[in-house]
Design a protein around this motif. Sequence first.
Motif, PDB file in Angstrom:
ATOM      1  N   ALA A  96       0.818  -1.220   0.000  1.00  0.00           N
ATOM      2  CA  ALA A  96       0.000   0.000   0.000  1.00  0.00           C
ATOM      3  C   ALA A  96       0.852   1.270   0.000  1.00  0.00           C
ATOM      4  CB  ALA A  96      -0.964   0.008   1.183  1.00  0.00           C
ATOM      5  N   GLY A  97       2.079   1.151  -0.489  1.00  0.00           N
ATOM      6  CA  GLY A  97       2.949   2.317  -0.598  1.00  0.00           C
ATOM      7  C   GLY A  97       3.818   2.588   0.598  1.00  0.00           C
ATOM      8  N   TYR A  98       3.666   1.810   1.678  1.00  0.00           N
ATOM      9  CA  TYR A  98       4.442   2.040   2.901  1.00  0.00           C
ATOM     10  C   TYR A  98       5.806   1.348   2.796  1.00  0.00           C
ATOM     11  CZ  TYR A  98       0.156   3.551   5.330  1.00  0.00           C
ATOM     12  OH  TYR A  98      -0.980   4.204   5.723  1.00  0.00           O
ATOM     13  N   PRO A  99       6.841   1.996   3.306  1.00  0.00           N
ATOM     14  CA  PRO A  99       8.164   1.360   3.300  1.00  0.00           C
ATOM     15  C   PRO A  99       8.314   0.346   4.428  1.00  0.00           C
ATOM     16  CG  PRO A  99       8.322   3.531   4.306  1.00  0.00           C
ATOM     17  CD  PRO A  99       6.899   3.386   3.814  1.00  0.00           C
ATOM     18  N   GLY A 100       9.207  -0.633   4.210  1.00  0.00           N
ATOM     19  CA  GLY A 100       9.578  -1.571   5.257  1.00  0.00           C
ATOM     20  C   GLY A 100       8.660  -2.776   5.350  1.00  0.00           C
TER      21      GLY A 100
END
Length: 378
Positions: A163-167
């Motif tokens: 969903a576009g979030y890093p990590g």
Amino acid sequence: MNTKAASLAALLALVPFSGAHAAQASQEAAGSLADGQKVVAVTLKAANGVSARILSYGATLQALVVPDRAGKPADVLLGYDDLAGYVDHPNYFGVTVGRYANRIAGGKFTLDGKAYQLPLNEKAASLHGGGKGFDKQVWQVVSVKSGAVASVVLSHVSPDGDAGYPGTVKATVTYSLDEAGNLTIAFEATTDKPTIINMTNHAIFNLAGEGSSQGAMDHVLTIPAKAFTPIDATLIPTGELRPVAGTVFDFTQARRVADGLRDGRDQQIVYGRGYDHNFALDKGVTAQPGLAARLEDPASGRVLEVLTTEPGVQFYAGNFLDGTLVGKQGHLYRMGDGIALEPQKFPDAPNHPSFVSARVDPGKPYRHVMVYRVSTSR
């Protein structure tokens, strides 16, 4: 009696029980998704008649049964009788929301100089993870235990870029019900890259019993917060901390929710179509859960205290329940039929340096502990 009604009737008929343990946990199948993933339900029962039912889909608190002052039990959570309702008509009822609870303006934030874009599931914001967040995942049931405290631990892995979030985030949610009927929810997460995390539960309460004809607006609410975060017309915080004194947002002393709900002289009420605002708790961030809100239904005597380690609580008065959702026992949910009290970091915190940071780094795990403490008044 159909299966749905029988299941709910069995849950509502819970009475204090005897046995080796003061609190018991049980697990059963709850259905499957279209792709074949199996969903289970775990029921936690305390000796005083309080019980909680948790679905592995969305790590969802499906039901919370609480006796009134006369000992009569009722489910106090809006929601659905079965899995299909949560899948086909999602409305965040009782779900675990993440990676980021509440709104992020434009779905944009910057971390260490790099810009990230999240999906927009509102016109001007990414809300509760952007449309396919933690609430729409099947969580793994790690353990189910009975004892002085009955518990269930659920886990989920959100990959890097999800969903576009890093990590890559490894998250767990632990529901624990003690002998007194206190339901503790502990959210924990680790990451292998700097990211943002803000998890909470989105239960919507009617202490008179979900679907009750009187709704929830006669409930009496206390929030120990001298300030709230005002919003703009798109429901995004402006960055200001505004004193509640002298406004309809002053819940420092117990007050009936309905008293300020329709006060169109306050532009904030107009923007939110009622209450849909974050309150900056006086206690701030704490190591142990502290009081975020107290809600009471004078008619039934049921009292809910919400405790949290987080600095804010979103008070939402069910303003967007519009009569299009048919919930438990065929009840039609309308505006004002429930109240959400969501402990959290502040909405849009990644874009407001003055707000408590939602940043999480490798080696520094995220943890949020909240408690639903139920009782009765006389």
